[in-house]
Design a protein around this motif. Sequence first.
Motif, PDB file in Angstrom:
ATOM      1  N   ILE A 123       9.199 -29.608 -30.251  1.00  0.00           N
ATOM      2  CA  ILE A 123       7.913 -29.496 -30.067  1.00  0.00           C
ATOM      3  C   ILE A 123       6.853 -28.797 -30.815  1.00  0.00           C
ATOM      4  O   ILE A 123       7.276 -27.861 -31.179  1.00  0.00           O
ATOM      5  N   THR A 153      11.709 -25.275 -28.944  1.00  0.00           N
ATOM      6  CA  THR A 153      10.934 -24.565 -30.141  1.00  0.00           C
ATOM      7  C   THR A 153      11.588 -24.905 -31.362  1.00  0.00           C
ATOM      8  O   THR A 153      12.967 -25.236 -31.023  1.00  0.00           O
ATOM      9  N   GLN A 204       2.297 -22.749 -34.548  1.00  0.00           N
ATOM     10  CA  GLN A 204       2.778 -23.882 -34.685  1.00  0.00           C
ATOM     11  C   GLN A 204       3.499 -24.576 -33.583  1.00  0.00           C
ATOM     12  O   GLN A 204       3.578 -25.766 -33.483  1.00  0.00           O
ATOM     13  N   HIS A 205       4.168 -23.658 -32.609  1.00  0.00           N
ATOM     14  CA  HIS A 205       4.340 -24.421 -31.514  1.00  0.00           C
ATOM     15  C   HIS A 205       3.548 -25.003 -30.665  1.00  0.00           C
ATOM     16  O   HIS A 205       3.254 -25.995 -29.935  1.00  0.00           O
ATOM     17  N   ASN A 259       8.430 -15.622 -19.396  1.00  0.00           N
ATOM     18  CA  ASN A 259       8.746 -14.584 -20.582  1.00  0.00           C
ATOM     19  C   ASN A 259       8.795 -13.152 -20.352  1.00  0.00           C
ATOM     20  O   ASN A 259       7.956 -12.724 -19.243  1.00  0.00           O
ATOM     21  N   THR A 269       5.674 -29.315 -36.472  1.00  0.00           N
ATOM     22  CA  THR A 269       6.448 -30.199 -37.203  1.00  0.00           C
ATOM     23  C   THR A 269       7.477 -30.806 -36.315  1.00  0.00           C
ATOM     24  O   THR A 269       8.488 -31.342 -36.684  1.00  0.00           O
ATOM     25  N   ALA A 271      14.044 -19.643 -28.134  1.00  0.00           N
ATOM     26  CA  ALA A 271      14.994 -18.868 -28.506  1.00  0.00           C
ATOM     27  C   ALA A 271      15.479 -17.907 -27.401  1.00  0.00           C
ATOM     28  O   ALA A 271      16.810 -17.416 -27.396  1.00  0.00           O
ATOM     29  N   SER A 317       7.929 -17.820 -27.384  1.00  0.00           N
ATOM     30  CA  SER A 317       6.776 -16.639 -27.569  1.00  0.00           C
ATOM     31  C   SER A 317       5.353 -17.154 -27.864  1.00  0.00           C
ATOM     32  O   SER A 317       4.220 -16.674 -27.386  1.00  0.00           O
TER      33      SER A 317
END
Lengths: 289, 342
Positions: B271, B256, B293-294, B308, B274, B231, B289
């Motif tokens: 990636i 993401t 889940q990523h 980042n 899910t 994002a 971030s």
Amino acid sequence: MSYNCVVLVKQVPDTKRITGRAMNDDGTVNRAALPAVFNPEDLNALELALDIKDCYGGRVTVITMGLPAATTVLREALYRGADEAILVTDRRCAASDTLATSYILSCAVSKLDYDIILCGRQAIDGDTAQVGPQIAEKLGITQVTYLERVIELKGRVMVARRNMGNGWQEVRTALPVLVTVIDEANEPRVAAAKRLMKYKDAATRAELESGGDGELRCKVLTDKGLLIRQWGLDDLGADLSWCGREGSPTKVHRIQSVVLEAKESKVVEAAPAGISAMVHELIDDHTIG
Amino acid sequence: MIDVNTAGEVWIFAEQRAGTLADTPLELLSKGRELADALGVKLGAVLMGQNVSGLCATLGHYGADKVYLVEDAMLAQYQANSYTRAMGELIHEHRPQIVLYGATPVGRDLAPRIASNLKAGLTADCTDLQIGDHEVKKTGSVYKNLLFQIRPAFGGNIIATIINYDRWPQMATVREGVMPMPEPDMKRKAEVVRHNVSLSAEDLPIEILREEMQGRKVNLKASRVIVAGGAGVGSKENFRLIYDLAHSLGAAPGATRAAVDLGFIDRDHQIGQTGTTVRPSLYVAVGISGAIQHHAGMSESKKIIAINNDPDAPIFSAAHYKIVGDLNAVVPMMIKAIKEKV
Ligand SMILES: Cc1cc2nc3c(=O)[nH]c(=O)nc-3n(C[C@H](O)[C@H](O)[C@H](O)COP(=O)(O)OP(=O)(O)OC[C@H]3O[C@@H](n4cnc5c(N)ncnc54)[C@H](O)[C@@H]3O)c2cc1C
Ligand SMILES: Nc1ncnc2c1ncn2[C@@H]1O[C@H](COP(=O)(O)O)[C@@H](O)[C@H]1O
């Protein structure tokens, strides 16, 4: 022709909004950090059932198996338009894995008149997507997983579109059928204000028994038609050896909290010199180039 | 119900479509080989369909000792009922101790149906499998050489190890891409065991009217280097930076879920838990971030670079190279450095 739809819904911890540590120090799941919600794709299953009812008529019955607190999702289903709700609750259901859960739910569904059984594709607590197909096998009926759209219902035949992510299929099959519904299927309607007013006091016996004067309150609700039906394993005539811990072949060996592991790492200065040195290193150790 | 048989084979379901094997059964063979060797038993592949015997050789090259071949016109197209019948018969007859399926749309449709039919356990979407022992604390009994079925649960916040010791077979679906692809050995040959099923129209309750299957457009799994944007990249236009960096490295672009949801890039590129699970040599995380889940989908990368501007971003605890800075400045610097060096 009208159709009787049975929707299986589950109350799940909201794994998207974890408010604290997922695990307690003793290795159990910290449920307090996980507010309970209506499993998202079960809302899509309910919406599809209500849609079928709107188009063709029939009844929508919602079933959940869980603790008395799971009655909350049944009330939500009533607010949205379900005709009837049933709570399957029994201490002996505890520790059921998907196989035992599917056995118990198949016993419950068998007591009803059904044409179409609707599940969510998967529940967000485990993302297993197993309970639907397992019920279909136990009932000996056809399954249509990843259902995106019912294209047509005509007599005893359904034409539907499945979306498997890597492609789609249009299938035709005879009823009865069990479908598992994906989130792309529809936009679930919100609670109707009138129904909310009507059903906000609806409750199950199990909920009322936890307070005082349970019997009296049950009677009051029964008279108002607001006592939500409740079944235990004896009501279902279930074979206890297929329920709960005994009926569950899978067991938990260990649970670990996920901690991002710190690797051997370097801080690279966000300037040409630092970045150039990093690129050099990656070429030298054959990572790139 | 099938009793425990510790001498049973390890099996994998060799999913095929129109006579072509997908990657997943080959990945399953690599893990299956490891498990079978640890247990000292044979590795079998179950191949069903019509005119598919030509695939037996490939399954042998990739590690199968045996191929259980079920050919029937009624198995030409996958259907849950017919395939459950055939698989159920085979399992009853040969009593394997482990049966693995790919967690593909077909595997996730089929495996629970078979488990229900056999009254056997099934663990969905495993990311790792190991052999180990389990002690039942209450009774003190120890079960040796069980299949540890390891998977994330609760949205990736915990990792659970599941076992089953009192009913056979031990079954699991395995996430696509998490097991490495084995190197084929062209000299290896599998013994072919033919099995006949008698199916009737009742076993084919579904009529497929139309269908369209796409192979995945992007092959993230096969990429040695991946540049993924999150994002933090800010806009679809600015995602150009990700493509440019990917291009300079000969890498595949990834993303993401947040970046996909924001419409920066197609869902095929996602990636994570899910999305696709990847294990490249190098993973460059740009404006990501590092949500659990990523992380679940890229933590196996050999090297990770994180860019980042938030020094406290969780991605940094997974990174080998930490670059705290604005991606709009850092990415062009990287592209320049690569162009100068290569
Ligand atoms: C059940 C479930 C499954 C999920 N599955 C997946 C999945 O498969 N894959 C996945 O990715 N997510 C998945 N998610 C979502 C996941 O939880 C996160 O929301 C998501 O990964 C966040 O994406 P992000 O890092 O791009 O966005 P954010 O969390 O918004 O992070 C953006 C980052 O960019 C940085 N940044 C901003 N501007 C700049 C700049 N100019 N320069 C440098 N850095 C900058 C910020 O500091 C921030 O760290 C799932 C969630 C759930 C609940
Ligand atoms: N305890 C339960 N009560 C009612 N329905 C359930 C229950 N568990 C699972 N289901 C149904 O089965 C679907 C798949 O669940 P799962 O296999 O847990 O991913 C859910 O979306 C529900 O429709």
